[in-house]
Design an enzyme around this catalytic site. Structure first.
Site, short mmCIF file in Angstrom:
data_model
loop_
_atom_site.label_atom_id
_atom_site.label_comp_id
_atom_site.label_asym_id
_atom_site.label_seq_id
_atom_site.Cartn_x
_atom_site.Cartn_y
_atom_site.Cartn_z
N ASN A 178 -5.26 -5.20 7.65
CA ASN A 178 -4.53 -4.89 6.42
C ASN A 178 -3.99 -3.47 6.44
O ASN A 178 -3.00 -3.16 5.77
CB ASN A 178 -5.44 -5.02 5.20
CG ASN A 178 -5.75 -6.46 4.88
OD1 ASN A 178 -4.96 -7.35 5.14
ND2 ASN A 178 -6.94 -6.68 4.34
N ARG A 190 -6.53 -1.04 -11.99
CA ARG A 190 -6.00 -2.32 -11.50
C ARG A 190 -6.59 -3.53 -12.21
O ARG A 190 -5.89 -4.52 -12.42
CB ARG A 190 -6.24 -2.41 -9.99
CG ARG A 190 -5.33 -1.48 -9.23
CD ARG A 190 -5.63 -1.46 -7.76
NE ARG A 190 -4.53 -0.84 -7.03
CZ ARG A 190 -4.52 -0.65 -5.72
NH1 ARG A 190 -5.55 -1.04 -4.98
NH2 ARG A 190 -3.49 -0.08 -5.14
#
Lengths: 510, 510
Positions: free
Chosen positions: A78, A337
């Protein structure tokens, strides 16, 4: 022998693969004396992302023969596709822009987002050493180009890597590592088992060379039988840096049944739970594995991580998030978030609409021009000349929308948001309101992004045994496979900080 | 061999215990062919609480030779000290009192408290079978005496066991089990390892007979070396029913650092994570292990579970919870346990005062007289003749307190709580307000009570393998050692329902 997996059974049933089956038996029994090692290294690192390369480079610089294994065909997991923003307090860009930051404020922001679940000693260590990790990447040739702000941070402290992506850090670090004599970064090499001796000390790994990742397998640790088994000795230790499991549909859903199989993820297809589960089999202590983060900066109009965050980072900071159903703002555009993902899901599930993240041309000028072009080219961001055009495109009540914009612009002037408490100090907004056409708009939806939990580690990145509550000799871990640093919510730009810092610390043990 | 624990090393170093050491080595290698079994049973059940006895009785009734092992000196773990309220929809008491309930409402209440984290298929199964489990306990001789209501339930549906405690269920069930020919309930017998054959199938357990639990050991699985190792074959399977880890100071804190070592727990001293961690070593899939519940019905004026809940269940339902600092109500007295625990912690941590749970004499009459006497005798409940006396005792602003009581009494009349939305329908309050002296008051504080997470199971109570996502042959689990039934929050009276129902289902597999 211990917990032989279905895969091993498949192996054993592969006629002609008698030696394979045999070696597999030994490995599963994990009796060191039975294992004939094919290779010997000082340190074996599992994974080639931020944490793996940071551990590899650090151990290699100390003169160790280091092997980094990467199960995928390409380096970086990632890390190489992420936003490339590295949260470091007191960095050079903050100094240039005269932004006051401190270790204490950095810790305070992390703990606030973590909701009390952070392991304080790990957060303290991260804050103590993150500047060293930042320097380490520069020593490897990484360059940073500007300062960014992510939700939940009190001040802008994100150093953006060259190429506007984690690749700006991964590329120079992997080159740096591979240029060191006696070290190797081996792709398509997958960990199957961790090997311990009779005292429980980790002495090596069972891997498969020439492993072919099958992105159609729901979890490559189960169905996939490709590759050739090898036993690799690690004289000084094994570092687990294999990342999280956001793409592991079975395991993520077991932890949070709300995560439907068809919910997209920002992660690369190899982000599965296999290595974490192998660690548990040798007694690693699991921590907060059920805390999974979805990224609210994502777009329903592209697959995977895509390029949306390059736009939404700026539009969240300098713009507004509006519901096309009401024409009103939906919440604090700079909340953490979890809060943002929760309200994006709510709008989609309850009102049946994607929220709209928008900013004006002043804010758009903060993006790299090529990025602004890119997001429009792939169709996730649309450009409008007037509020009327925006309202028309998204069937939004125009009058309400105009009122929303007028109010917001006044809030920016006042440096105060009475509606949702967004931080509108000049440091944050640069005084930008939402007034100068052209305007840019993107639909937003969360995607499974980061798994906060994993194995429990000490501040020295030693994996803690659930049997003894002490380190498992020879086993270390760093980055997303560990738990406790971020607690309930990881802040944007803190993955790079976590991975690079604890990877470096892991490497210092050898 | 695989993950040899420090305890095994200690064993091996015990001179003269050569055979012990040797057998221990074999067990750890878990090579079935090396294990010389000392005993053979059809089914081995680990734990003698609600889940273990339910599994044992069910398997035994089908003609199986069943061994239940219990590490402690007494039978029943937490089950024998708990409140004895069994949440069953459509039970005989509801019928008598004309209270409408349904499987659908039961499921709705569980899912609401679970915050989206419940595994729906497990909740569905629980609702389908809980009435059978209720009948099973009656067939074993358990008697129920009245109907109770716990926070989070839409209607009263808790059947209270005789003796006002789980002992009213455990005693008859353990007698019933032990009266069955060819079955044994063995105390002071602790599971050390789960033994699998070469296919990964669970075929037995390594235990220690004459094990002496050491309540001073932070976790008996580590420091404690007492007992004699034995290998027990389970021809048809092993059922893990060993409960949760609320007393495991290291493991609970790793999951939630907010849980200080000195925070009291309602659990018996043996509630540790040892068996759960052994299950992970044979590939069991962990689920939501970081969700830990504290019981808001507890008292700071007694140790452990104590007797407070007998009073607070009634005072929460029929009375009010007031802050001595303000004289005002603090929240919804019938909110779920997480919400209540959160505000009790808040009052203690931020205002520095214990909240007061109080009711009047009408409500107190709902308690068994001997219980009302008991809670006053041990000093956790105080009796007052007037509001003035209460305010004086706790330095509470009298006028505010009087206003609070007057308001609440009006809400009861209106069957509506405009302040906190407590359900004040006549079904719930029986029309009781807070007016008739004497008044009864208890200070309240949460104690670590239930661990919602554990191993993942199928609706047939089969333990799911993290390697294959399919059941591990021969391994079953039920009750608090499993995860997914309750999600984020377990409702009161649902532990007994969960443990007895899935224990029964586990036993039906043999």
């Amino acid at each position: 022998m211990a917990n032989m997996s279905r895969r091993d059974m498949l192996k054993m049933s592969m006629i002609g693969a008698g030696t394979l089956a045999l070696s597999s038996v030994n490995a599963n029994a994990k009796e060191a004396k039975d294992v004939k090692f094919d290779e010997e290294w000082d340190v074996v690192v599992v994974g080639s992302g931020f944490a793996g390369l940071s551990a590899g480079v650090t151990a290699a610089k100390k003169g160790n023969k280091v092997l980094i294994i990467e199960k995928m065909g390409r380096v970086g997991g990632n890390s190489v596709i992420n936003g490339g923003v590295f949260g470091v307090w007191g960095n050079d860009f903050q100094e240039k822009e005269g932004i006051k930051d401190s270790k204490e404020l950095y810790i305070k922001d992390i703990l606030k987002a973590g909701g009390g679940l952070n392991h304080p000693e790990l957060v303290e260590t991260l804050a103590d050493r993150v500047r060293d990790a930042y320097q380490l990447t520069k020593d490897c040739g990484a360059k940073y180009i500007m300062l960014k702000l992510h939700g939940g941070h009190s001040v802008p402290r994100g150093a953006l890597a060259e190429s506007d992506s984690g690749a700006g850090i991964i590329r120079p670090m992997s080159k740096f590592f591979q240029d060191i004599d006696g070290c190797e970064l081996r792709r398509k090499c997958k960990l199957d088992h961790i090997i311990t001796d009779e005292s429980g000390k980790v002495i090596g790994v069972e891997v498969r060379d020439e492993y072919q990742f099958d992105k159609d397998a729901q979890n490559d640790d189960k169905e996939n039988t490709s590759g050739t088994t090898k036993f690799i000795k690690a004289k000084k230790g094994v570092v687990l840096a294999s990342g999280g499991f956001s793409r592991d549909k079975h395991f993520r859903k077991a932890q949070d049944p709300r995560i439907a199989d068809d919910l997209d993820s920002t992660n690369h297809p190899g982000a599965t739970a296999g290595v974490l589960l192998e660690a548990l089999k040798v007694g690693a202590e699991p921590v907060q594995v059920s805390w999974i983060q979805s990224l609210p900066l994502s777009s329903p109009d592209e697959k995977g991580y895509g390029v949306s965050s390059a736009f939404t980072h700026e539009s969240f900071r300098f713009g507004i998030i509006v519901s096309p159903k009401t024409g009103k703002r939906y919440g604090n555009e700079l909340a953490n978030r979890k809060i943002q993902a929760d309200y994006e899901f709510k709008s989609k599930n309850e009102d049946g609409v994607y929220l709209l993240s928008m900013c004006d041309s002043k804010a758009a000028a903060e993006m790299l021009p090529e990025k602004l072009e890119k997001v429009q080219k792939v169709g996730i961001v649309k450009k409008f000349d007037s509020l009327e055009d925006i309202a028309k495109e998204y069937n939004m009540p125009l009058d309400e929308f105009k009122k929303t914009v007028a109010n917001y612009n006044q809030y920016v002037k006042d440096e105060k948001d009475p509606e949702f408490g967004k931080n509108l100090s000049k440091d944050i907004t640069k005084g930008y309101d939402f007034s100068v056409a052209p305007f840019y708009v993107s639909r937003v939806i969360p995607k499974v992004h980061h798994t906060m939990g994993g194995v429990n580690i000490t501040p020295k990145a030693e994996v803690i045994s659930a049997d003894t509550n002490k380190p498992i000799p020879g086993l270390y871990a760093a980055g997303e496979i560990t738990g406790g640093v971020h607690g309930a919510v990881r802040l944007g730009s803190m993955a790079i900080a976590d991975c690079l810092t604890f990877g470096m610390i892991a490497g210092e043990n050898f």
